[in-house]
Design an enzyme around this catalytic site. Structure first.
Site, PDB file in Angstrom:
ATOM      1  CB  CYS A 180      -0.886   0.000   0.977  1.00 38.47           C
ATOM      2  SG  CYS A 180      -2.061   1.570   1.213  1.00 38.47           S
ATOM      3  CB  CYS A 220      -3.272   2.581  -1.359  1.00 46.61           C
ATOM      4  SG  CYS A 220      -3.390   1.077  -0.903  1.00 46.61           S
ATOM      5  CE  LYS A 249      -4.951   4.226  -5.932  1.00 45.94           C
ATOM      6  NZ  LYS A 249      -5.561   2.980  -5.832  1.00 45.94           N
ATOM      7  CE1 TYR A 300     -11.199  -1.804  -5.557  1.00 47.08           C
ATOM      8  CE2 TYR A 300     -11.557  -4.103  -6.139  1.00 47.08           C
ATOM      9  CZ  TYR A 300     -11.674  -2.953  -5.676  1.00 47.08           C
ATOM     10  OH  TYR A 300     -12.629  -3.311  -4.515  1.00 47.08           O
ATOM     11  CD  GLU A 322      -7.402   2.296  -8.505  1.00 44.96           C
ATOM     12  OE1 GLU A 322      -6.286   2.052  -8.043  1.00 44.96           O
ATOM     13  OE2 GLU A 322      -8.280   2.433  -7.363  1.00 44.96           O
ATOM     14  NE  ARG A 380     -10.649 -14.024 -16.458  1.00 44.14           N
ATOM     15  CZ  ARG A 380     -10.205 -14.736 -15.399  1.00 44.14           C
ATOM     16  NH1 ARG A 380      -9.493 -15.976 -15.659  1.00 44.14           N
ATOM     17  NH2 ARG A 380     -10.571 -14.369 -14.271  1.00 44.14           N
ATOM     18  N   GLY A 398      -5.050  -9.543 -11.127  1.00 45.39           N
ATOM     19  CA  GLY A 398      -5.154 -10.131  -9.669  1.00 45.39           C
ATOM     20  C   GLY A 398      -3.662 -10.230  -8.790  1.00 45.39           C
ATOM     21  CB  THR A 435      -4.785  -0.812   2.736  1.00 46.82           C
ATOM     22  OG1 THR A 435      -3.749  -1.125   1.830  1.00 46.82           O
ATOM     23  CG2 THR A 435      -3.872  -0.353   3.928  1.00 46.82           C
ATOM     24  CG  HIS A 442     -28.639  23.743  -2.739  1.00 52.58           C
ATOM     25  ND1 HIS A 442     -28.773  22.954  -3.696  1.00 52.58           N
ATOM     26  CD2 HIS A 442     -28.850  25.122  -2.937  1.00 52.58           C
ATOM     27  CE1 HIS A 442     -28.983  23.557  -4.760  1.00 52.58           C
ATOM     28  NE2 HIS A 442     -28.946  24.886  -4.419  1.00 52.58           N
ATOM     29  CD  GLU A 459     -28.147  19.826  -2.974  1.00 53.20           C
ATOM     30  OE1 GLU A 459     -29.176  20.157  -2.424  1.00 53.20           O
ATOM     31  OE2 GLU A 459     -27.537  20.420  -3.847  1.00 53.20           O
TER      32      GLU A 459
HETATM   33  P1  NDP Z   1      -8.892  -7.463  -9.799  1.00 54.44           P
HETATM   34  O1  NDP Z   1      -9.266  -8.946  -8.872  1.00 54.44           O
HETATM   35  O2  NDP Z   1      -9.608  -6.189  -9.447  1.00 54.44           O
HETATM   36  O3  NDP Z   1      -9.204  -7.971 -11.326  1.00 54.44           O
HETATM   37  C1  NDP Z   1      -8.562  -8.792 -11.891  1.00 54.44           C
HETATM   38  C2  NDP Z   1      -8.768  -8.513 -13.437  1.00 54.44           C
HETATM   39  O4  NDP Z   1      -8.133  -9.491 -14.176  1.00 54.44           O
HETATM   40  C3  NDP Z   1     -10.395  -8.863 -13.762  1.00 54.44           C
HETATM   41  O5  NDP Z   1     -10.614  -7.911 -14.817  1.00 54.44           O
HETATM   42  C4  NDP Z   1     -10.348 -10.287 -14.300  1.00 54.44           C
HETATM   43  O6  NDP Z   1     -11.170 -10.730 -15.369  1.00 54.44           O
HETATM   44  C5  NDP Z   1      -8.814 -10.564 -14.932  1.00 54.44           C
HETATM   45  N1  NDP Z   1      -8.223 -11.741 -14.616  1.00 54.44           N
HETATM   46  C6  NDP Z   1      -7.971 -12.392 -13.520  1.00 54.44           C
HETATM   47  N2  NDP Z   1      -7.600 -13.592 -13.711  1.00 54.44           N
HETATM   48  C7  NDP Z   1      -7.024 -13.584 -15.086  1.00 54.44           C
HETATM   49  C8  NDP Z   1      -6.395 -14.592 -15.761  1.00 54.44           C
HETATM   50  N3  NDP Z   1      -5.789 -15.597 -15.104  1.00 54.44           N
HETATM   51  N4  NDP Z   1      -6.189 -14.285 -17.084  1.00 54.44           N
HETATM   52  C9  NDP Z   1      -6.451 -12.895 -17.604  1.00 54.44           C
HETATM   53  N5  NDP Z   1      -7.224 -12.219 -16.875  1.00 54.44           N
HETATM   54  C10 NDP Z   1      -7.490 -12.257 -15.520  1.00 54.44           C
HETATM   55  O7  NDP Z   1      -7.214  -7.538  -9.688  1.00 54.44           O
HETATM   56  P2  NDP Z   1      -6.261  -6.382  -9.668  1.00 54.44           P
HETATM   57  O8  NDP Z   1      -5.141  -6.966 -10.115  1.00 54.44           O
HETATM   58  O9  NDP Z   1      -6.788  -5.140 -10.670  1.00 54.44           O
HETATM   59  O10 NDP Z   1      -6.128  -5.743  -7.953  1.00 54.44           O
HETATM   60  C11 NDP Z   1      -5.896  -6.787  -7.151  1.00 54.44           C
HETATM   61  C12 NDP Z   1      -6.416  -6.543  -5.901  1.00 54.44           C
HETATM   62  O11 NDP Z   1      -5.733  -5.596  -5.247  1.00 54.44           O
HETATM   63  C13 NDP Z   1      -8.075  -5.799  -6.010  1.00 54.44           C
HETATM   64  O12 NDP Z   1      -8.716  -7.103  -5.967  1.00 54.44           O
HETATM   65  C14 NDP Z   1      -8.154  -5.106  -4.914  1.00 54.44           C
HETATM   66  O13 NDP Z   1      -8.544  -6.072  -3.761  1.00 54.44           O
HETATM   67  C15 NDP Z   1      -6.616  -4.521  -4.733  1.00 54.44           C
HETATM   68  N6  NDP Z   1      -6.703  -3.299  -5.208  1.00 54.44           N
HETATM   69  C16 NDP Z   1      -7.548  -2.366  -4.496  1.00 54.44           C
HETATM   70  C17 NDP Z   1      -7.456  -0.966  -4.875  1.00 54.44           C
HETATM   71  C18 NDP Z   1      -8.321  -0.036  -4.246  1.00 54.44           C
HETATM   72  O14 NDP Z   1      -8.997  -0.228  -3.209  1.00 54.44           O
HETATM   73  N7  NDP Z   1      -8.937   1.025  -4.741  1.00 54.44           N
HETATM   74  C19 NDP Z   1      -6.694  -0.520  -5.880  1.00 54.44           C
HETATM   75  C20 NDP Z   1      -5.897  -1.586  -6.449  1.00 54.44           C
HETATM   76  C21 NDP Z   1      -5.848  -2.761  -5.969  1.00 54.44           C
HETATM   77  P3  NDP Z   1     -12.632 -11.228 -15.162  1.00 54.44           P
HETATM   78  O15 NDP Z   1     -13.336 -10.146 -13.925  1.00 54.44           O
HETATM   79  O16 NDP Z   1     -13.360 -10.798 -16.346  1.00 54.44           O
HETATM   80  O17 NDP Z   1     -12.487 -12.495 -14.746  1.00 54.44           O
END
Ligand code: NDP
Length: 448
Positions: free
Chosen positions: A43, A48, A51, A178, A182, A199, A263, A312, A437, A442
């Site tokens: 983080c 976080c 970012k 996420y 972002e 995908r 992910g 976090t 307002h 609101e």
């Molecule tokens: P996410 O879990 O948010 O998203 C993963 C994305 O990757 C989805 O679009 C998913 O597709 C795709 N995906 C998953 N597995 C595969 C694979 N094997 N091959 C191809 N595509 C795949 O992951 P992030 O990496 O963006 O972030 C990780 C985690 O970090 C988040 O889950 C969140 O908890 C945390 N985070 C939080 C933030 C915040 O609070 N603002 C900011 C950044 C990260 P589909 O959905 O179509 O399956």
């Protein structure tokens, strides 16, 4: 003489580990924390915090443009990536030092080495020293998943993105969660051509559908491109460093940077957990009970390494609950209900509680209230970008079970409104509040 070198040995100085170490020490425990990288964890160091600073930096692109409509003479402005990058990294270094100081001020011994478990009460440090502890806490977090296909090594992850030597002109982002949304917003505002490749055809799975659709519409309107149902086949790198990205179902794309955001997976590999009988699940996460205890009685785990909720503030709560339970004589369990979350896209979105879809599946009757409006600032700026707020209400009890929003400052507004949802207030309670307002917030008390 004490039976062990320490009461608590924490592996991993990220959000969960630091909180657990500091609070346990405050409860009187003798604590050491080992960190192989930098104190602060994902983080603070590569997540976080940097970012959000990039999000602020990126937003000036629109703000400077809009300022002209508000009477400001703004000359042609250029963005200089190395300036923002270095200032952000300087701030990260300041925070790392502050976190280290906080630990030391609480008499926590900070050990800048990799540590692995060698038994239920024993840890070996990379330097060769072996120490013992009454309890061991695994707080090693998670790391970005790197897909496996020919040429995947030419891509980078969120670990590297904060250190780019120069701003890439053409950016391809794998994933639509996420991090993908972002950074799509960030690079687009910096002037890069951005394409998001996923995908499936779902962005931000888990968020309310109407809100997700609105982000997709606005992102496309801004010029961010999307490729759905596309699986990566291979990536080729030319002499001039251009990447050619081949996917199923669509034409190849040329890019200067490929960012994987598909992910994150728990950091348990090579940690020696098997030596203490700590079980991990099929995703590589440490299995824990409601008190963060693993299958070995002396070893606990908190945060992303347990793959419960990868956020976090949740890791911090788990670290606090662990410390209070084990060393504070105050048994505490984390309440995972109604956790607010946000995506710092452009514009940002945020949500708490049930989505409309979840409510319709779970409740007998559901009422939905929508406010679809253009923020006053956007109207004067001539920016055709509409905000959307949604209240999901239990039709029988009138309880507001979900609140979802996209628009300027949504995460700031939602944090306060989440208190009402967590407190199970009714729609009638929202209606009884006089509007403040003129604000965007609101709308929350004016939906009829
Ligand atoms: P996410 O879990 O948010 O998203 C993963 C994305 O990757 C989805 O679009 C998913 O597709 C795709 N995906 C998953 N597995 C595969 C694979 N094997 N091959 C191809 N595509 C795949 O992951 P992030 O990496 O963006 O972030 C990780 C985690 O970090 C988040 O889950 C969140 O908890 C945390 N985070 C939080 C933030 C915040 O609070 N603002 C900011 C950044 C990260 P589909 O959905 O179509 O399956």
């Amino acid at each position: 003489m004490a039976k062990h070198d320490y009461d608590l040995f924490v592996i991993g100085a990220g959000s969960g580990g630091v909180r657990a170490a500091r609070v346990s020490a405050a409860h009187g425990a003798k604590v050491a924390i080992a960190e192989e990288h930098k104190v602060g964890g994902t983080c603070v160091i590569r997540g976080c915090v940097p970012k959000k600073l990039l999000v602020y930096g990126a937003h000036f692109a629109e703000d400077l443009q809009d300022a002209r409509r508000f009477g400001w003479e703004v000359p042609a402005c250029n963005f200089h990536w190395p300036t923002l990058r270095d200032n952000v990294l300087e701030e990260v270094a300041r925070l790392e030092a502050a976190y280290t100081d906080t630990l030391r001020n609480h008499d926590v011994e900070v050990i800048k080495e990799r540590a692995v478990v060698t038994g239920p009460n024993e840890v070996r440090l990379a330097g060769g020293r072996t120490v013992t502890a009454r309890h061991i806490l695994i707080a090693t977090g998670a790391r970005p998943v790197l897909p496996d296909f020919p040429g995947a090594q030419h891509g980078i992850t969120s670990n590297e993105v904060f250190h780019l030597p120069e701003l890439p002109r053409r950016v391809v982002i794998a994933g639509a969660g996420y991090i993908a949304n972002e950074f799509a917003g960030i690079f687009h505002q910096f002037g890069s051509d951005v394409t998001l490749v996923n995908r499936s055809d779902i962005i931000l799975r888990g968020y309310d559908e109407t809100i997700r659709d609105r982000l997709l519409t606005i992102s496309m309107m801004k010029g961010i491109q999307f490729r759905f149902h596309a699986a990566f086949r291979k990536v080729e790198k030319a002499r001039d460093r251009t990447l050619t990205i081949h996917m199923t179902g669509c034409d190849p794309i040329e890019a200067d940077m490929l960012l994987f955001a598909v992910g994150r997976s728990p950091n348990t590999e090579g940690l020696g957990l098997e030596s203490a009988g700590v079980q991990i699940d099929d995703k590589g996460a440490v299995k824990v009970d409601e008190d963060n205890k693993s299958t070995c009685g002396s070893i606990y785990a908190v945060g992303d390494v347990t793959n419960r909720v990868q956020l976090t503030p949740v890791a911090i709560r788990e670290g606090q609950a662990f410390a209070d339970t084990v060393f504070g004589d105050k048994p505490t369990r984390v309440d995972y209900g109604s956790i607010p979350s946000a995506v710092f896209s452009h514009p940002p979105l945020a949500g708490v509680g049930m989505t409309e879809g979840e409510a319709r599946n779970k409740l007998g009757s559901v009422k939905v209230y929508l406010s679809d409006f253009r923020a006053m600032k956007n109207v004067l700026a001539g920016r055709n970008e509409r905000a959307l707020y949604k209240l999901v209400v239990d039709g029988e009890t009138d309880e507001v079970v979900g609140l979802h929003m996209i628009g300027p400052d949504s995460p700031e507004i939602l944090q306060a409104a989440a208190i009402a949802v967590k407190a199970k207030l009714r729609k009638e309670d929202f209606d009884s509040v006089v509007a403040l307002h003129p604000t965007m917030a609101e709308e929350l008390v004016l939906m009829r």
